[in-house]
Design a protein around this motif. Structure first.
Motif, PDB file in Angstrom:
ATOM      1  N   HIS A 194       9.822 -15.402  14.045  1.00  0.00           N
ATOM      2  CA  HIS A 194      10.578 -15.254  15.295  1.00  0.00           C
ATOM      3  C   HIS A 194      11.672 -16.305  15.430  1.00  0.00           C
ATOM      4  O   HIS A 194      12.387 -16.326  16.432  1.00  0.00           O
ATOM      5  N   HIS A 195      11.766 -17.182  14.441  1.00  0.00           N
ATOM      6  CA  HIS A 195      12.700 -18.310  14.532  1.00  0.00           C
ATOM      7  C   HIS A 195      13.596 -18.337  13.299  1.00  0.00           C
ATOM      8  O   HIS A 195      13.201 -18.865  12.250  1.00  0.00           O
ATOM      9  N   PRO A 196      14.795 -17.773  13.387  1.00  0.00           N
ATOM     10  CA  PRO A 196      15.715 -17.813  12.242  1.00  0.00           C
ATOM     11  C   PRO A 196      16.115 -19.246  11.911  1.00  0.00           C
ATOM     12  O   PRO A 196      15.992 -20.160  12.746  1.00  0.00           O
ATOM     13  N   ASP A 219       3.448 -20.317   6.160  1.00  0.00           N
ATOM     14  CA  ASP A 219       3.900 -18.924   6.177  1.00  0.00           C
ATOM     15  C   ASP A 219       5.034 -18.696   5.189  1.00  0.00           C
ATOM     16  O   ASP A 219       5.031 -17.730   4.416  1.00  0.00           O
ATOM     17  N   LEU A 220       6.009 -19.570   5.235  1.00  0.00           N
ATOM     18  CA  LEU A 220       7.181 -19.434   4.376  1.00  0.00           C
ATOM     19  C   LEU A 220       6.830 -19.627   2.908  1.00  0.00           C
ATOM     20  O   LEU A 220       7.357 -18.931   2.034  1.00  0.00           O
ATOM     21  N   MET A 221       5.934 -20.566   2.625  1.00  0.00           N
ATOM     22  CA  MET A 221       5.498 -20.792   1.248  1.00  0.00           C
ATOM     23  C   MET A 221       4.779 -19.567   0.688  1.00  0.00           C
ATOM     24  O   MET A 221       5.044 -19.132  -0.436  1.00  0.00           O
ATOM     25  N   LEU A 222       3.856 -19.015   1.475  1.00  0.00           N
ATOM     26  CA  LEU A 222       3.106 -17.846   1.028  1.00  0.00           C
ATOM     27  C   LEU A 222       4.033 -16.682   0.726  1.00  0.00           C
ATOM     28  O   LEU A 222       3.881 -15.984  -0.282  1.00  0.00           O
ATOM     29  N   PHE A 241       2.610 -11.632   7.818  1.00  0.00           N
ATOM     30  CA  PHE A 241       3.778 -10.954   8.348  1.00  0.00           C
ATOM     31  C   PHE A 241       5.071 -11.212   7.580  1.00  0.00           C
ATOM     32  O   PHE A 241       6.135 -10.770   7.996  1.00  0.00           O
ATOM     33  N   GLY A 242       5.012 -11.950   6.495  1.00  0.00           N
ATOM     34  CA  GLY A 242       6.234 -12.222   5.740  1.00  0.00           C
ATOM     35  C   GLY A 242       6.818 -10.943   5.154  1.00  0.00           C
ATOM     36  O   GLY A 242       6.080 -10.018   4.803  1.00  0.00           O
ATOM     37  N   PRO A 243       8.130 -10.858   5.023  1.00  0.00           N
ATOM     38  CA  PRO A 243       8.759  -9.623   4.540  1.00  0.00           C
ATOM     39  C   PRO A 243       8.328  -9.219   3.137  1.00  0.00           C
ATOM     40  O   PRO A 243       8.131  -8.032   2.859  1.00  0.00           O
ATOM     41  N   ARG A 244       8.162 -10.192   2.228  1.00  0.00           N
ATOM     42  CA  ARG A 244       7.735  -9.853   0.866  1.00  0.00           C
ATOM     43  C   ARG A 244       6.270  -9.427   0.851  1.00  0.00           C
ATOM     44  O   ARG A 244       5.892  -8.505   0.124  1.00  0.00           O
ATOM     45  N   THR A 245       5.460 -10.089   1.658  1.00  0.00           N
ATOM     46  CA  THR A 245       4.054  -9.738   1.770  1.00  0.00           C
ATOM     47  C   THR A 245       3.898  -8.327   2.321  1.00  0.00           C
ATOM     48  O   THR A 245       3.088  -7.524   1.829  1.00  0.00           O
TER      49      THR A 245
END
Length: 228
Positions: free
Chosen positions: A10-12, A71-74, A122-126
């Motif tokens: 939710h935070h660009p 989150d970003l790492m995963l 919720f990551g886009p790649r995941t």
């Protein structure tokens, strides 16, 4: 009332500033820290030190908090999992390929298996990997697809966790490999068990994973055939 956690999605990323860090640099450095030292080494201080930043607080502008960083790492390492553009029509081959690619990625980033269940996926790649997996399962008539997908993912990450613990255990007792462990056990066992262990081929982590994966997919196939 429980506190609602904020999600990094939710935070660009904030607008760039001269000589400023980037979100990508923070995430990549954190991955390097975790690859080298494991989950226990992953602290905001360690990442800041690796980046040459004087205070960990300056990282929060880019990743919100440590949960956001995880989150970003995963999701970043999830890019290493090969996701086809679409199903091939061979549901078993598609699922096996996806699970094997995930297994190989976790082998490069062992912390992934420890952290993947700590945050919502919720990551886009995941989500892209999940969408492909569910599409394959649904087309194969394996319903509910979400349950089958969970079984498959849990097998991959659970096996990876088991292997990581085994590696740690062997190192703690100065045992070089599972083959050495097998030899030591054979020396201590009675004649019948010792003979059996001596003749047993050494199973690598990859071969054990592949055996278990085939057994799981065999179970999927059997349930599929049994449906009216």
């Amino acid at each position: 009332m429980p506190r609602t956690e904020r999600l990094i999605w939710h935070h660009p990323e904030p607008p760039g500033r001269k000589n400023a860090l980037t979100r990508a640099a923070v995430v990549r450095t954190a991955i390097d820290v975790a690859d080298t030292g494991g989950v226990t080494a992953l602290t905001m201080r360690a990442v800041a030190d690796a980046l040459g930043v004087s205070t960990p607080m300056s990282l929060y502008r880019y990743v919100l908090n440590k949960d956001g960083l995880v989150d970003l790492m995963l999701d970043e390492v999830s890019a290493e999992v090969e996701v086809p553009a679409g199903p091939s029509g061979d549901w078993r081959g598609d699922l096996r390929g996806l699970a094997t690619s995930l297994w190989l990625m976790i082998g490069r980033h062992r912390w992934y298996a420890e952290l993947v269940d700590s945050r919502p996926p919720f990551g886009p790649r995941t989500l892209r990997r999940a969408a492909f997996q569910l599409t394959v399962l649904d087309a194969a008539g394996l319903a509910p697809a979400v349950a089958y997908a969970s079984l498959l993912d849990n097998y991959v990450t659970g096996t990876a966790m088991s292997v990581s613990r085994e590696i740690e255990m062997l190192g703690r007792f100065g045992i070089g490999s599972t083959g050495d462990l097998q030899s030591y056990a054979g020396e201590m066992a009675d004649d019948s068990l010792g003979s059996w262990l001596a003749d047993m081929p050494e199973l690598t982590a990859d071969s054990r994973f592949e055996l278990g994966l085939d057994c799981l997919l065999d179970g999927f196939a059997a349930r599929r055939r049994a449906k009216p």
